[in-house]
Motif scaffolding. Structure first.
Motif, mmCIF file in Angstrom:
data_model
loop_
_atom_site.group_PDB
_atom_site.id
_atom_site.type_symbol
_atom_site.label_atom_id
_atom_site.label_comp_id
_atom_site.label_asym_id
_atom_site.label_seq_id
_atom_site.Cartn_x
_atom_site.Cartn_y
_atom_site.Cartn_z
ATOM 1 N N ALA A 312 0.841 -1.210 0.000
ATOM 2 C CA ALA A 312 0.000 0.000 0.000
ATOM 3 C C ALA A 312 0.869 1.251 0.000
ATOM 4 O O ALA A 312 0.552 2.246 -0.665
ATOM 5 C CB ALA A 312 -0.921 -0.013 1.220
ATOM 6 N N LEU A 313 1.988 1.206 0.727
ATOM 7 C CA LEU A 313 2.886 2.356 0.754
ATOM 8 C C LEU A 313 3.460 2.619 -0.640
ATOM 9 O O LEU A 313 3.491 3.768 -1.107
ATOM 10 C CB LEU A 313 4.031 2.122 1.751
ATOM 11 N N VAL A 314 3.886 1.563 -1.309
ATOM 12 C CA VAL A 314 4.463 1.737 -2.644
ATOM 13 C C VAL A 314 3.405 2.249 -3.614
ATOM 14 O O VAL A 314 3.646 3.167 -4.402
ATOM 15 C CB VAL A 314 5.089 0.417 -3.144
ATOM 16 N N ARG A 315 2.199 1.677 -3.527
ATOM 17 C CA ARG A 315 1.131 2.112 -4.440
ATOM 18 C C ARG A 315 0.702 3.557 -4.178
ATOM 19 O O ARG A 315 0.190 4.236 -5.069
ATOM 20 C CB ARG A 315 -0.087 1.183 -4.316
ATOM 21 N N SER A 316 0.942 4.039 -2.974
ATOM 22 C CA SER A 316 0.532 5.410 -2.637
ATOM 23 C C SER A 316 1.377 6.465 -3.347
ATOM 24 O O SER A 316 1.031 7.649 -3.336
ATOM 25 C CB SER A 316 0.649 5.629 -1.124
ATOM 26 N N GLY A 317 2.507 6.021 -3.930
ATOM 27 C CA GLY A 317 3.397 6.977 -4.578
ATOM 28 C C GLY A 317 4.517 7.472 -3.673
ATOM 29 O O GLY A 317 5.380 8.233 -4.107
ATOM 30 N N ALA A 318 4.523 7.008 -2.420
ATOM 31 C CA ALA A 318 5.539 7.475 -1.467
ATOM 32 C C ALA A 318 6.950 7.087 -1.879
ATOM 33 O O ALA A 318 7.916 7.754 -1.493
ATOM 34 C CB ALA A 318 5.238 6.936 -0.069
ATOM 35 N N MET A 319 7.057 6.000 -2.672
ATOM 36 C CA MET A 319 8.387 5.536 -3.046
ATOM 37 C C MET A 319 8.793 6.010 -4.443
ATOM 38 O O MET A 319 9.827 5.617 -4.956
ATOM 39 C CB MET A 319 8.467 4.001 -2.983
#
Lengths: 387, 138
Positions: A312-319
């Motif tokens: 979910a963190l990666v999909r959020s654009g945070a990375m």
């Protein structure tokens, strides 16, 4: 608590072209990377008196530090070959270099790895063809386990079962590293990737598809270390090693702890404590990405995401570049090249110098480099800081 | 059913009793005579306390699937093409230790984490191997 609190800095980085380097041998590739790093630091070949390397996996050599020293044309006062596993090898090389310089064995040390794992592998070989053994053969080969993909597939399936994660979580990692690789002229993969491309790629070892797996690459990467005062005047680009944490828990997948107990959490905790930092102090996340699952597990172990929420963190654009913790701006092992993680370290240095061009992370002051060898068998976390 | 393939182990003096027991249709794990630790894989010392006075315990052969993977590439060479896809499993044995093995049987392709499995000892070449199959429902 392990700390690296010295005035020894990374003063130079060197990379060869990656991908296919037909006609190049491993020692030639390593020498080219060392020479590039020396040039970058402003040193002459004759300044080099420390040499630390890893011999090629596809064509293992004994005494490879002396092979490289002779080929380069140097007679170092300190030389050794380090094989800990994955990117932890690169961290251990840096650690050895710091200790050798601090203790007076040498003043200018190069750390290097590179080989022709792509063009040098035997015809018909599948994936990374390793000629060296890992020690678990008696308990793996009879049951059909060979190489590194199947163990990571077992880890990935456990992750999916434990957290109810899906292939979209794995895909998110492949997609972000590909987006970043498109900004790197020295990357093997130059075509955009969509979720449909990911799902259309063939199953290798379920749940891992081809696009979950890192690349097989020719190429090399090197780092030159010295004391701040010893670096040529006016360069002012030395990057500090603030902390290195490491943990070894096992070797073969049958003895791998369950995901919450993998050694990456301990390695990260040591590195954060030694540096007096946490994930909130990091601007660049260069995480070992031999497989997409490696990133999800590492993100959670290192405190960037809660357990099961890495996808979910990666999909959020945070990375993504522009996000909170850009992941592997160079494209990583998944989409730039697999040079044992050496290019995770050179990229971290480049980012902290502010020299990454169109993939520059704004305000990059500290980078976290994580690595693991085997199947999270040996884990490492390292924090680098801008001077 | 295709003939199964297996790469022969190269037992040491310490592990030979494990493989010899498989040939008799028995699954034996080493057990420490000092601290009682039951472990896998066989070694000459107990990895918990370091003692070298070890014995063998016959295992029930029952366990559950910790993880699994269906393998679609012949990593061990072209001779394995006819085995594809095959299933590798990590099995948590009822007595505690985890071992890596291969899951065989027509229903291997639908296995899920936590499923019950039991050991079988198919003969492949001159050895019998401790593979697993899904336990009968109910």
């Amino acid at each position: 608590m392990p700390t690296v609190g010295s005035d020894v800095v990374i003063a130079g980085i060197g990379e060869t072209p990656v991908g296919r380097l037909p006609g190049w041998s491993p020692v030639e590739i390593q020498a080219a990377a060392v020479l590039a790093a020396l040039r970058d630091a402003g040193f002459a070949l004759s300044d080099l008196d420390g040499l630390i390397n890893l011999d090629p996996y596809a064509t293992p050599n004994s005494m490879f530090s002396s092979t490289l020293a002779e080929h380069l044309g140097v007679a170092p006062r300190f030389a050794c070959t380090v094989d800990v596993g994955g990117t932890v090898t690169g961290m251990t090389m840096l650690q050895q270099a710091v200790w050798a310089i601090e203790s007076g064995y040498c003043e200018v040390a190069a750390c290097v790895y590179g080989e022709n794992a792509l063009t040098g592998r035997p015809a018909g070989a599948q994936g990374l063809h390793m000629h060296n053994l890992l020690g678990g053969e008696e308990w793996e080969e009879p049951f059909g386990l060979h190489g590194m993909v199947i163990p990571y597939a077992l880890l990935a399936q456990r992750y999916l079962d434990l957290y109810g994660a899906t292939d979209a979580d794995l895909a998110a990692v492949a997609l972000v590293t590909r987006r970043h690789a498109l900004l790197n002229d020295n990357a093997q993969m130059r075509k955009p990737m969509t979720l449909e491309d990911y799902r259309a790629s063939r199953q290798i070892s379920s749940p891992l598809r081809l696009l979950d797996c890192s690349l097989v690459s020719d190429g090399g990467g090197a780092l030159v270390l010295t004391r701040i005062g010893r670096a040529p005047q006016g360069r002012g680009r030395g990057v500090a090693i603030r902390a290195i944490g490491m943990k070894t828990t096992h070797n073969s997948v049958a003895l791998m702890p369950d995901i919450p107990e993998l050694g990456m959490a301990a390695a990260g905790a040591d590195a954060y404590e030694a540096a007096g930092m946490g994930p909130e102090d990091i601007q660049v996340a260069n995480l070992h990405d031999a497989f997409t699952i490696s990133v999800l597990v590492s993100l959670e172990a290192l405190g960037f995401a809660r357990p099961g929420e890495g996808g979910a963190l990666v999909r959020s654009g945070a990375m993504d570049l522009g996000g909170r913790w850009p992941l592997n701006p160079h494209g990583g092992l998944l989409s730039q090249a697999h040079i044992g993680g050496m290019l995770h370290i050179t990229e971290a240095v480049r980012q902290l110098r502010g020299e990454a061009g169109r993939r520059q992370v704004e305000g990059a002051r500290r980078a976290l480099v994580s690595g693991n060898g085997g199947i999270f068998s040996v884990c490492g976390a390292m924090i680098l800081e801008k001077p | 059913m295709l003939d199964l393939l297996a790469t022969s182990p190269n037992p040491t003096g310490a592990s030979a009793p494990f493989w010899d027991a498989c040939d008799r249709g028995e699954l034996l794990f080493p057990k420490c005579g000092r601290c009682g630790h039951l472990f896998y894989y066989p070694r000459r010392h107990c990895p918990l306390c370091g003692d070298t006075a070890l014995g063998w315990q016959r295992m029930s052969g029952r366990g559950t699937v910790f993880s699994h993977s269906h393998v679609h590439v012949a990593f061990q060479g072209g001779a394995w093409s006819g085995q594809l896809p095959y299933t590798v499993v990590l099995v948590d044995l009822a007595e505690g230790p985890r071992m890596l093995s291969r899951l065989i049987g027509d229903d291997a392709s639908t296995v899920r984490g936590g499923d019950a499995v039991s050991v079988v000892f198919p003969r492949i070449g001159d050895r019998r191997y401790p593979f697993f199959q899904r336990a009968a429902a109910g």
